[in-house]
Motif scaffolding. Structure first.
Motif, mmCIF file in Angstrom:
data_model
loop_
_atom_site.group_PDB
_atom_site.id
_atom_site.type_symbol
_atom_site.label_atom_id
_atom_site.label_comp_id
_atom_site.label_asym_id
_atom_site.label_seq_id
_atom_site.Cartn_x
_atom_site.Cartn_y
_atom_site.Cartn_z
ATOM 1 N N ASN A 57 0.820 -1.218 0.000
ATOM 2 C CA ASN A 57 0.000 0.000 0.000
ATOM 3 C C ASN A 57 0.851 1.264 0.000
ATOM 4 N N GLN A 58 2.188 1.115 -0.099
ATOM 5 C CA GLN A 58 3.059 2.294 -0.161
ATOM 6 C C GLN A 58 3.149 2.773 -1.607
ATOM 7 N N ALA A 60 4.565 4.182 -5.024
ATOM 8 C CA ALA A 60 5.819 4.176 -5.773
ATOM 9 C C ALA A 60 6.110 5.612 -6.207
ATOM 10 N N GLN A 61 7.395 5.987 -6.202
ATOM 11 C CA GLN A 61 7.753 7.352 -6.601
ATOM 12 C C GLN A 61 7.560 7.555 -8.091
ATOM 13 N N SER A 62 7.638 6.484 -8.870
ATOM 14 C CA SER A 62 7.586 6.616 -10.323
ATOM 15 C C SER A 62 6.216 7.073 -10.828
ATOM 16 N N ASP A 63 5.141 6.411 -10.413
ATOM 17 C CA ASP A 63 3.828 6.779 -10.936
ATOM 18 C C ASP A 63 2.797 7.034 -9.842
ATOM 19 N N GLU A 64 3.241 7.032 -8.593
ATOM 20 C CA GLU A 64 2.393 7.314 -7.438
ATOM 21 C C GLU A 64 1.296 6.280 -7.225
ATOM 22 N N LYS A 65 1.374 5.130 -7.877
ATOM 23 C CA LYS A 65 0.416 4.044 -7.635
ATOM 24 C C LYS A 65 1.068 3.024 -6.715
ATOM 25 N N PRO A 81 -3.914 -6.188 3.045
ATOM 26 C CA PRO A 81 -2.572 -6.111 3.635
ATOM 27 C C PRO A 81 -2.390 -7.146 4.749
ATOM 28 N N GLY A 82 -1.238 -7.783 4.761
ATOM 29 C CA GLY A 82 -0.928 -8.801 5.763
ATOM 30 C C GLY A 82 -0.462 -8.205 7.080
#
Length: 182
Positions: A57-58, A60-65, A81-82
């Protein structure tokens, strides 16, 4: 190296790991394609719950997804999420490894084709040793992702089963108590 397990519950509380899938050197899109292909090929028509790394759920800096958003948007796979803590995960796995069903069978059962998991349990997955000291955290190696995946799954099942048992006890406590005095 995202990992996947396909499992079933036998109705007696045992968890049977039917298959393992690990994607090597690829991103979430390629892993999602592999998971979707596996699900549609072998488990079409079955209901399933996907449990994954809480870090999914964090953003990504590349595409913000997030990884979980990619799996949901591209492949329709909703990932829960586990368990966040290493302690919670290892205690859940320990529970399934050391507990038997009412008819004396292990709660955790692996299909013999799950070779990576079998290798992990027979020494491949172990705690990290630093300067002669054995730490609580596991060594990150080729078994880590599948074992983390197994731990997320066990923690979810343990949490769900425990909360259902507690709910049942609360619902029946008064009735059982009264019935005992009849």
């Amino acid at each position: 190296h995202p990992g996947e397990h396909h499992c079933t519950d036998d109705g007696k509380g045992a968890v049977r790991i039917l298959a393992e899938l690990e994607s090597w050197d690829c991103g979430m899109l390629a892993h999602g394609r592999a998971v979707q292909a596996e699900l549609s090929t072998f488990y079409s028509g079955y209901e399933y719950t996907a449990v994954g790394d809480p870090a999914g759920n964090q953003r990504a800096q590349s595409d913000e997804k997030t990884a979980n958003e990619i799996l949901r948007d591209r492949y329709g796979i909703i990932v829960e999420p586990g368990e966040l803590t290493q302690t919670g995960r290892s205690e859940a796995v320990r529970y399934y490894l050391t507990t038997l069903t009412p008819d004396g069978k292990p709660l955790l059962q692996l299909d013999p084709r799950c070779q990576m998991l079998i290798e992990a349990f027979t020494g491949g997955y172990h705690r990290k040793v630093v300067a002669g000291r054995t730490l609580d955290e596991p060594e990150k190696n080729e078994y880590s992702h599948l074992m983390d995946c197994l731990a997320y799954l066990c923690a979810k099942l343990y949490r769900d089963n425990t909360s259902m048992a507690d709910k049942w006890k609360r619902m029946t406590r008064g009735k059982m108590h009264r019935a005992g005095y009849m």
